[in-house]
Scaffold this motif. Structure first.
Motif, mmCIF file in Angstrom:
data_model
loop_
_atom_site.group_PDB
_atom_site.id
_atom_site.type_symbol
_atom_site.label_atom_id
_atom_site.label_comp_id
_atom_site.label_asym_id
_atom_site.label_seq_id
_atom_site.Cartn_x
_atom_site.Cartn_y
_atom_site.Cartn_z
ATOM 1 N N CYS A 1 5.569 -4.305 -4.841
ATOM 2 C CA CYS A 1 6.766 -3.742 -5.481
ATOM 3 C C CYS A 1 7.264 -2.537 -4.674
ATOM 4 C CB CYS A 1 6.423 -3.319 -6.905
ATOM 5 S SG CYS A 1 7.784 -2.528 -7.765
ATOM 6 N N SER A 2 8.530 -2.560 -4.268
ATOM 7 C CA SER A 2 9.047 -1.504 -3.394
ATOM 8 C C SER A 2 8.992 -0.125 -4.053
ATOM 9 C CB SER A 2 10.472 -1.824 -2.948
ATOM 10 O OG SER A 2 11.316 -1.953 -4.075
ATOM 11 N N ALA A 3 9.115 -0.067 -5.376
ATOM 12 C CA ALA A 3 9.054 1.219 -6.081
ATOM 13 C C ALA A 3 7.707 1.907 -5.862
ATOM 14 C CB ALA A 3 9.305 1.010 -7.568
ATOM 15 N N PHE A 4 6.653 1.112 -5.692
ATOM 16 C CA PHE A 4 5.317 1.684 -5.486
ATOM 17 C C PHE A 4 4.977 1.820 -3.995
ATOM 18 C CE2 PHE A 4 4.368 -1.079 -9.439
ATOM 19 C CZ PHE A 4 5.098 -0.224 -10.248
ATOM 20 N N LEU A 5 5.705 1.058 -3.151
ATOM 21 C CA LEU A 5 5.427 1.119 -1.706
ATOM 22 C C LEU A 5 6.076 2.342 -1.070
ATOM 23 C CD1 LEU A 5 5.951 -2.637 -0.703
ATOM 24 C CD2 LEU A 5 3.782 -1.384 -0.625
ATOM 25 N N ASP A 6 7.403 2.486 -1.312
ATOM 26 C CA ASP A 6 8.120 3.578 -0.649
ATOM 27 C C ASP A 6 9.329 4.069 -1.440
ATOM 28 O OD1 ASP A 6 9.962 1.552 -0.307
ATOM 29 O OD2 ASP A 6 9.491 1.200 1.790
ATOM 30 N N GLY A 7 9.533 3.514 -2.637
ATOM 31 C CA GLY A 7 10.640 3.982 -3.467
ATOM 32 C C GLY A 7 12.000 3.390 -3.128
ATOM 33 N N SER A 8 12.027 2.456 -2.182
ATOM 34 C CA SER A 8 13.310 1.838 -1.808
ATOM 35 C C SER A 8 13.581 0.610 -2.683
ATOM 36 C CB SER A 8 13.272 1.422 -0.338
ATOM 37 O OG SER A 8 12.443 0.282 -0.180
ATOM 38 N N ASN A 9 14.607 -0.163 -2.324
ATOM 39 C CA ASN A 9 14.908 -1.389 -3.076
ATOM 40 C C ASN A 9 14.432 -2.646 -2.379
ATOM 41 O OD1 ASN A 9 16.259 -0.055 -5.202
ATOM 42 N ND2 ASN A 9 18.049 0.186 -3.878
ATOM 43 N N LEU A 10 13.849 -2.473 -1.183
ATOM 44 C CA LEU A 10 13.381 -3.636 -0.420
ATOM 45 C C LEU A 10 11.892 -3.496 -0.123
ATOM 46 C CD1 LEU A 10 13.884 -6.236 1.301
ATOM 47 C CD2 LEU A 10 14.352 -4.705 3.233
ATOM 48 N N SER A 11 11.132 -4.511 -0.522
ATOM 49 C CA SER A 11 9.707 -4.532 -0.228
ATOM 50 C C SER A 11 9.516 -4.955 1.222
ATOM 51 C CB SER A 11 9.014 -5.521 -1.167
ATOM 52 O OG SER A 11 7.698 -5.759 -0.742
ATOM 53 N N LYS A 12 9.118 -3.981 2.046
ATOM 54 C CA LYS A 12 9.019 -4.237 3.483
ATOM 55 C C LYS A 12 7.574 -4.465 3.927
ATOM 56 C CE LYS A 12 11.384 -0.351 4.354
ATOM 57 N NZ LYS A 12 12.020 -0.086 3.055
ATOM 58 N N VAL A 13 7.391 -5.373 4.861
ATOM 59 C CA VAL A 13 6.054 -5.630 5.404
ATOM 60 C C VAL A 13 5.484 -4.345 5.992
ATOM 61 C CG1 VAL A 13 4.709 -6.986 7.046
ATOM 62 C CG2 VAL A 13 6.671 -8.019 5.928
ATOM 63 N N SER A 14 6.347 -3.577 6.679
ATOM 64 C CA SER A 14 5.861 -2.353 7.332
ATOM 65 C C SER A 14 5.305 -1.360 6.298
ATOM 66 C CB SER A 14 6.979 -1.698 8.141
ATOM 67 O OG SER A 14 8.072 -1.392 7.309
ATOM 68 N N SER A 15 5.914 -1.306 5.104
ATOM 69 C CA SER A 15 5.407 -0.390 4.072
ATOM 70 C C SER A 15 4.076 -0.880 3.508
ATOM 71 C CB SER A 15 6.422 -0.265 2.927
ATOM 72 O OG SER A 15 7.624 0.287 3.413
ATOM 73 N N ILE A 16 3.943 -2.187 3.349
ATOM 74 C CA ILE A 16 2.668 -2.750 2.870
ATOM 75 C C ILE A 16 1.569 -2.403 3.879
ATOM 76 C CG2 ILE A 16 1.440 -4.909 2.339
ATOM 77 C CD1 ILE A 16 4.234 -6.094 1.542
#
Ligand SMILES: [Zn+2]
Length: 306
Positions: free
Chosen positions: A219-234
């Motif tokens: 979930c992007s909200a928990f990864l980086d706060g954006s609206n897109l779940s990015k592989v780089s954030s995971i």
């Protein structure tokens, strides 16, 4: 292979009558086959404010799970760890909302007998077990007396205590009272992105020392706060947790069909995108296997005997 610790797919099917065999959701049987799923936790997610009786709704969702698994060619319901085999996909019943017990131990035993092997003790509401970490209102409140009894009974029965969504105080009580490893099935690192649903460094270390795992949530909200779940954030969360606590505390709990953001890994069949990204970051195949299924399997084997 993949052992994913959290999805809300059955709750969706319950609400709109689609099928597990094939659908437009993040998870269906075809996608699980494609991604070489070893085991999948299927959470019965009950929003207590939207149902008349969470116990009844939870049972109705399990009826849907039973019906869909019975129709399926590749998925079999698993209870004990010995049911998990690479000859089929093991679907494991879990509950996301300890309020479904309605404060009664007999209901815990009922759910165990139906095959439930893990419970997320709270969702975003207070219940008879404890408090959520939602907006940090109850951050330091621990488990209630019934919650402590539930943890002990889950240990006795061989069920995985799941602390995702739970208050920090409740998490520490699970560490204190559980005699078995516990999990946070779909939570990330708070040091990477400061969100109440993520775990602090100290919590991650305590979870590791207890022998448990955390499933990385997409979930992007928990990864980086954006609206897109990015592989780089995971990958950033995975790298951080590995550097902090080692590889053995890492697992996957993507939260598929429970999250509304746009996703680069748009469904579970595309998990190879994460594998490729981790390889590029220097993760070995053994490390990737540990994250993708071996660590979750280790904890499941240790806790869930039958
Ligand atoms: Zn959740």
């Amino acid at each position: 292979m993949i052992f994913d610790l959290h999805c809300d797919t059955i709750s969706r099917i319950y609400h709109d009558g689609t099928q597990l065999r094939s659908n437009d959701y993040h998870i269906d049987e075809e996608k699980l086959v494609k991604t070489k799923s070893l085991a999948q936790f299927f959470a019965m997610f009950v929003d207590m404010k939207k149902v008349a009786d969470p116990f009844v709704t939870c049972n109705e969702m399990m009826d849907v799970f039973d019906r869909e698994v019975a129709k399926s060619e590749h998925i079999r319901q698993g209870r004990g760890a010995s049911d998990i085999s690479d000859e089929h996909i093991t679907g494991i019943l879990t509950i996301e909302e300890g309020g479904c017990l309605k404060g009664k131990m007999e209901n815990l035993i009922h759910f165990y007998e139906r095959g439930v092997r893990s419970i997320v003790l709270t969702w975003n509401y207070e219940n008879e077990i404890g408090y959520p970490n939602y907006e940090y209102t109850h951050q330091h409140d621990g488990l209630k007396p019934f919650g402590i009894e539930v943890v002990k009974k889950m240990n006795e029965l061989g069920m995985l205590v799941d602390t995702s969504h739970l208050s920090d105080g409740g998490f520490y009580d699970c560490i204190k009272y559980s005699t078995a490893p516990i999990i946070a099935s779909h939570s990330n690192a708070r040091a990477v992105h400061n969100h109440a649903r993520n775990l602090t460094d100290d919590m991650i270390l305590k979870l590791r020392d207890k022998g448990g795992v955390m499933g990385i949530n997409f979930c992007s909200a928990f990864l980086d706060g954006s609206n897109l779940s990015k592989v780089s954030s995971i990958v950033e969360h995975i790298k951080y947790v590995k550097n902090l606590a080692g590889i053995d505390v890492l697992a996957l709990g993507a939260d598929y069909d429970g999250i509304g953001c746009d996703l680069e890994i748009s469904d579970i069949s595309k998990m190879y995108l994460l594998e490729d990204a981790l390889k590029k970051e220097g993760f070995t195949s053994d490390e990737i296997d540990r994250i993708f299924y071996k660590n979750a399997l280790r904890v499941y084997k240790e806790v869930v005997k039958k």
